[in-house]
Design an enzyme around this catalytic site. Sequence first.
Site, PDB file in Angstrom:
ATOM      1  N   TYR A 146       0.837  -1.201   0.000  1.00 33.83           N
ATOM      2  CA  TYR A 146       0.000   0.000   0.000  1.00 33.83           C
ATOM      3  C   TYR A 146       0.877   1.258   0.000  1.00 33.83           C
ATOM      4  O   TYR A 146       0.630   2.203  -0.768  1.00 33.83           O
ATOM      5  CB  TYR A 146      -0.918  -0.035   1.218  1.00 33.83           C
ATOM      6  CG  TYR A 146      -1.743   1.213   1.425  1.00 33.83           C
ATOM      7  CD1 TYR A 146      -2.763   1.558   0.539  1.00 33.83           C
ATOM      8  CD2 TYR A 146      -1.502   2.052   2.520  1.00 33.83           C
ATOM      9  CE1 TYR A 146      -3.519   2.705   0.728  1.00 33.83           C
ATOM     10  CE2 TYR A 146      -2.260   3.190   2.714  1.00 33.83           C
ATOM     11  CZ  TYR A 146      -3.259   3.510   1.821  1.00 33.83           C
ATOM     12  OH  TYR A 146      -4.007   4.655   2.015  1.00 33.83           O
ATOM     13  N   GLU A 188     -11.843   5.402   4.878  1.00 32.85           N
ATOM     14  CA  GLU A 188     -11.275   6.159   5.996  1.00 32.85           C
ATOM     15  C   GLU A 188     -12.287   6.250   7.135  1.00 32.85           C
ATOM     16  O   GLU A 188     -11.931   6.161   8.311  1.00 32.85           O
ATOM     17  CB  GLU A 188     -10.845   7.565   5.558  1.00 32.85           C
ATOM     18  CG  GLU A 188      -9.646   7.611   4.625  1.00 32.85           C
ATOM     19  CD  GLU A 188      -8.343   7.146   5.246  1.00 32.85           C
ATOM     20  OE1 GLU A 188      -8.259   7.002   6.491  1.00 32.85           O
ATOM     21  OE2 GLU A 188      -7.393   6.914   4.482  1.00 32.85           O
ATOM     22  N   TRP A 191      -5.729   0.405  10.105  1.00 36.04           N
ATOM     23  CA  TRP A 191      -5.872   0.502   8.649  1.00 36.04           C
ATOM     24  C   TRP A 191      -5.595  -0.853   7.992  1.00 36.04           C
ATOM     25  O   TRP A 191      -6.140  -1.169   6.930  1.00 36.04           O
ATOM     26  CB  TRP A 191      -4.948   1.581   8.104  1.00 36.04           C
ATOM     27  CG  TRP A 191      -5.056   1.774   6.623  1.00 36.04           C
ATOM     28  CD1 TRP A 191      -4.096   1.553   5.698  1.00 36.04           C
ATOM     29  CD2 TRP A 191      -6.207   2.228   5.882  1.00 36.04           C
ATOM     30  NE1 TRP A 191      -4.563   1.828   4.439  1.00 36.04           N
ATOM     31  CE2 TRP A 191      -5.862   2.244   4.528  1.00 36.04           C
ATOM     32  CE3 TRP A 191      -7.498   2.604   6.256  1.00 36.04           C
ATOM     33  CZ2 TRP A 191      -6.749   2.634   3.529  1.00 36.04           C
ATOM     34  CZ3 TRP A 191      -8.390   2.983   5.257  1.00 36.04           C
ATOM     35  CH2 TRP A 191      -8.015   3.001   3.914  1.00 36.04           C
TER      36      TRP A 191
END
Length: 199
Positions: free
Chosen positions: A31, A53, A61
């Site tokens: 990522y 988000e 995350w």
Amino acid sequence: MTAPAAPDALRGDDGLSRCAWGNTAPDYAEYHDAEWGVPLRGEAALFERLSLEAFQSGLSWLVILRKRPAFRRAFVDFRPERIAEFTDADVERLLTDSGIVRNRAKIRATIANARAVAGLDQPLDELLWSFAPPAAGRARPRTMADVPAVTPESTVMAKALKKRGFVFVGPTTCYALMQATGMVDDHVEGCWRAGVTGR
């Protein structure tokens, strides 16, 4: 002033120097290298990031990254016009989907935000990018400790989105969105991506 991180502190097992968080899991490395801080445009792409988000709030995350394929299936590739048509039955269906984060408030927020997109008087990406600070003259963080959680721009973005009917879009979430989509480049000194992602 914080001393610069030693290059070895940023070096991953593959020899690449990254922001330290990027070396903590293979998913994070991928990522970090391919997406974080890369300028992103397009309604569905930005709506996906805004939605994820919000789902990440209070979670790692990494959880969201690993569930992203399931999120894309559940939310029809984050096409706002399709999600805006979701009903209470869809909410109940999504609450039984173990592939996503099953949080009623966040699911309803995604639907509400899709409806807010439909009511905008300008394209979503145009609106979001209007809050990006100028890149020129912006100091690169020396370490992640120098990266803010909130900025004046993210605060203004959050207020503007809330005024337009968006929910789960506080200043911290908005700044994370800005980092993720390249509106700001917060790769630290010594990271191989620093400066590579410029707008």
